[in-house]
Write an enzyme that holds these catalytic residues in place. Structure first.
Site, PDB file in Angstrom:
ATOM      1  CE  LYS A  52      -3.823  -2.387   2.290  1.00 43.47           C
ATOM      2  NZ  LYS A  52      -4.585  -2.675   3.517  1.00 43.47           N
ATOM      3  CD  GLN A  96      -3.346  -4.220   6.617  1.00 44.58           C
ATOM      4  OE1 GLN A  96      -3.451  -3.208   5.949  1.00 44.58           O
ATOM      5  NE2 GLN A  96      -3.816  -5.389   6.206  1.00 44.58           N
ATOM      6  CG  ASP A 119      -9.422  -0.016   5.095  1.00 44.11           C
ATOM      7  OD1 ASP A 119      -9.141  -0.377   3.943  1.00 44.11           O
ATOM      8  OD2 ASP A 119      -8.703  -0.240   6.081  1.00 44.11           O
TER       9      ASP A 119
HETATM   10  N1  GUN Z   1      -6.758  -6.864   6.268  1.00 42.71           N
HETATM   11  C1  GUN Z   1      -7.135  -7.628   5.218  1.00 42.71           C
HETATM   12  N2  GUN Z   1      -7.708  -6.885   4.269  1.00 42.71           N
HETATM   13  C2  GUN Z   1      -7.707  -5.610   4.717  1.00 42.71           C
HETATM   14  C3  GUN Z   1      -8.164  -4.378   4.163  1.00 42.71           C
HETATM   15  O1  GUN Z   1      -8.723  -4.276   3.067  1.00 42.71           O
HETATM   16  N3  GUN Z   1      -7.959  -3.284   4.956  1.00 42.71           N
HETATM   17  C4  GUN Z   1      -7.376  -3.363   6.165  1.00 42.71           C
HETATM   18  N4  GUN Z   1      -7.242  -2.243   6.857  1.00 42.71           N
HETATM   19  N5  GUN Z   1      -6.938  -4.477   6.699  1.00 42.71           N
HETATM   20  C5  GUN Z   1      -7.105  -5.608   5.962  1.00 42.71           C
END
Ligand code: GUN
Length: 282
Positions: A52, A96, A119
């Site tokens: 990311k 996350q 998100d």
């Molecule tokens: N963990 C697995 N997928 C995601 C996601 O799309 N966003 C976040 N913040 N954590 C995750």
């Protein structure tokens, strides 16, 4: 079989986004910023967060990584979120997942300002989604819908089967597909005869988190199959779809890796940009 090439589509969209952000820089607007909170040392999370961060750099979004110790207290994470909520430079905040068990993930997600919820996991933003109001969509469902639209997949009138009912993928993608006119079946762990559902499907979204769950005998000829799975088996990345078998019957199929993963990251970048525009008042 036509490959749903998420890597290619995401790269093209990221390039478009970079051009837009470059325009802002030219006219003297501040740079968009995403704050990423990573708690602990989960190897998959570290890898996601690295991806990311790199994607942010590529399109010109500033990102700040807040790496917190596995043993951090709930109060300390709350304090960081409050500070980021107050910081006028920060457009998006991402926590996350998963986070250590002694922390309350749902509470912390809802503590992030809904106007910085990159998100789309905040309870209010999810509420807007379920009421069909404009909002920030969770990145993976957003990326899946973009992928289907890019390949001109007919959604209105289609029978769509979603495997998995998570708040992150299964439930919101079912909602978005329904809004686009599909008839939805959501299957999950307690579904009795999964194949009896998937064999009726024009579109299958496999987001169960079970390696190679969907096999050739479960897929109708010509169906569109989107593989959301990210499973590590013997050091190798495999999806929820048995790719080599399903490719013989599917009309369209997304690979793992290079399918939904890059589209999720693109969804996150586009969400951050949307929040940035809102904050700029543009
Ligand atoms: N963990 C697995 N997928 C995601 C996601 O799309 N966003 C976040 N913040 N954590 C995750």
């Amino acid at each position: 079989m036509i490959l749903l090439d998420g890597y290619k589509v995401a790269n093209e969209r990221n390039l478009e986004l970079k051009k837009k952000i470059d325009e802002h820089k030219k006219i003297g607007d501040r740079i968009p910023e995403l704050a990423i909170i990573l708690i602990g040392n989960n190897p998959a999370s570290i890898s996601y967060v690295t991806g990311k961060g790199k994607a942010c750099e590529l399109v010109g979004i500033k990102h700040t990584l807040h790496r917190l110790d596995e043993t951090i207290s709930q109060k300390e994470v709350e304090k960081l979120i409050f500070d980021l909520n107050e910081n006028p430079e920060v457009d998006g905040i991402l926590l996350q997942l998963p986070i250590p068990k002694h922390l309350d993930d749902s509470y912390l997600i809802d503590l992030i300002s809904k106007d910085k919820d990159a998100d789309g996991f905040h309870v209010i933003n999810q509420g807007y989604l379920y009421q069909k109001k404009k909002t920030i969509y969770p990145a993976t469902p957003k990326g899946i819908m973009t992928l289907l639209k890019t390949y001109d997949i007919q959604i209105a009138g289609a029978n769509a089967v979603v495997i998995g009912r998570s708040n992150i993928v299964g439930f919101p993608v079912a909602r978005l597909l329904m809004d686009a006119g599909a008839t939805i079946t959501v299957c999950h762990r307690q579904t009795k005869d999964l194949a009896s559902h998937t064999l009726q499907a024009d579109i299958i979204i496999a987001s169960a988190g079970q390696p190679e769950l969907l096999t050739k005998d479960m897929v109708k000829q010509g169906a569109v199959v989107v593989d959301v799975g990210v499973n590590r088996v013997n050091g190798k990345l495999v999806g929820d779809v048995h790719f080599d078998g399903v490719k013989e019957v599917a009309g369209y199929l997304s690979p793992v890796p290079r399918g939904v993963g890059p589209m999720t990251i693109n969804g996150l970048l586009e969400n951050t940009y949307e929040l940035y525009l809102d904050h700029l008042g543009k």
